[in-house]
Design an enzyme around this catalytic site. Structure first.
Site, short mmCIF file in Angstrom:
data_model
loop_
_atom_site.label_atom_id
_atom_site.label_comp_id
_atom_site.label_asym_id
_atom_site.label_seq_id
_atom_site.Cartn_x
_atom_site.Cartn_y
_atom_site.Cartn_z
N ARG A 57 37.01 40.26 53.27
CA ARG A 57 37.15 40.86 51.86
C ARG A 57 36.29 40.02 51.04
NH1 ARG A 57 42.49 43.17 49.89
NH2 ARG A 57 41.14 43.91 48.40
N ASP A 93 38.47 42.01 42.82
CA ASP A 93 36.96 41.61 42.74
C ASP A 93 36.69 41.35 41.61
OD1 ASP A 93 36.16 43.93 41.12
OD2 ASP A 93 36.66 45.16 42.77
N HIS A 108 46.77 42.03 40.02
CA HIS A 108 47.17 41.70 41.35
C HIS A 108 46.35 40.28 41.82
CE1 HIS A 108 48.19 45.81 42.21
NE2 HIS A 108 49.42 45.37 41.51
N SER A 178 45.13 55.43 42.64
CA SER A 178 45.90 56.54 43.54
C SER A 178 47.12 57.05 42.65
CB SER A 178 46.50 56.06 44.75
OG SER A 178 47.18 54.72 44.71
#
Ligand code: NAD
Ligand code: ZN
Length: 239
Positions: A57, A93, A108, A178
């Site tokens: 990642r 990110d 997060h 989501s």
């Protein structure tokens, strides 16, 4: 001039999808779901595998560039006084910062930070390293070093600050999330329970699971919808 707005922006994986960072929903890694890897249980069971996953990642995010949605948010913040604009991202990110947004809250955590897994007191530090099998990083205290991210089963970061901003906002704008990962998915329902509920707007590719709580849902890629929504907010503010 209309009354000053306090905007709370919440972004999810969907805002970074067009920058080449895959979302979680409907994707997997080496046949495993992301939930299986981004969890404290996975770390305890197999830290090597978790570091391989986060190394990949990191490599992918290293080459990613902000897309027009990140840029539109940074441009929207620029003329606003700081107190009127707050951005909370679920993304680990650094594309909001790369676009120029200031004071981003990463609920997060951050992909390019690491910390001591034993919490020995050493502060989290910038780390763009990737770790292969047999090459697990260790802290000065001897414990393993882990990514500075919040895994399933852990407490999200900066919740007090986030709740202060939720209490005070007059407009809530969620992008590419989501609506199914707590606690973030519950923010809009919490706001709609306030005495003076703020307007709530969603922009993203598909309807979120909590769509019923939003006053407006704009479907489409973030690179298109975010700029349009921000332009309409700026327009109504200027009237
Ligand atoms: P998710 O993967 O569960 O959902 C992604 C959402 O984005 C969906 O609602 C989808 O419709 C929407 N979407 C996909 N492509 C889009 C586009 N081009 N434009 C606009 N919307 C688009 O992600 P989530 O709800 O943010 O949460 C899951 C967790 O995944 C979070 O905890 C987050 O930390 C983590 N995550 C982070 C990154 C990152 O840092 N970039 C990437 C993947 C997952
Ligand atoms: Zn340590």
């Amino acid at each position: 001039m209309g009354s000053p707005i306090r905007i709370f922006v919440l972004t999810g994986a969907g805002i970074s999808a067009e920058s080449g960072i895959p979302v979680f929903q409907g994707t997997s890694w080496r046949g495993r779901s992301h939930d299986e890897l981004a969890s404290i249980d996975a770390w305890h069971a197999n830290p090597r595998l978790v570091w391989e996953y986060y190394s990949e990642r990191r490599r992918r995010a290293h080459d990613a560039r902000p897309n027009p949605a990140h840029v539109a948010l940074a441009e929207f913040q620029r003329p606003s006084t700081y107190s009127g604009f707050f951005l909370c991202t679920q993304n680990v990110d650094d594309l909001h910062e790369a676009a120029g947004t200031r004071d981003v809250v990463h609920i997060h955590g951050k992909l390019f930070e690491s910390r001591c897994a034993a919490d020995c007191g050493r502060p989290a530090f910038t780390d763009r390293g990737t770790y292969k099998e047999g090459d697990l990083p260790r802290c000065y205290c001897g414990a393993l070093i882990r990514p500075n991210v919040c895994w399933f089963g852990e407490q999200p970061y900066q919740l007090d600050r986030i709740h202060d901003e939720l209490d005070r906002c007059s407009l809530f704008f969620a992008i590419g999330t989501s609506g199914s990962v707590q606690p973030v998915s519950g923010f809009v329902a919490f706001l709609k329970g306030r005495n003076d509920p703020p307007r709530a707007i969603y922009a993203g590719l598909g309807e979120p699971a909590n769509a019923a709580y939003f006053d407006e849902v704009h479907l489409g890629p973030a690179s298109v919808t975010v700029g349009k929504v921000l332009a309409s907010i700026a327009h109504s503010r200027a009237r």
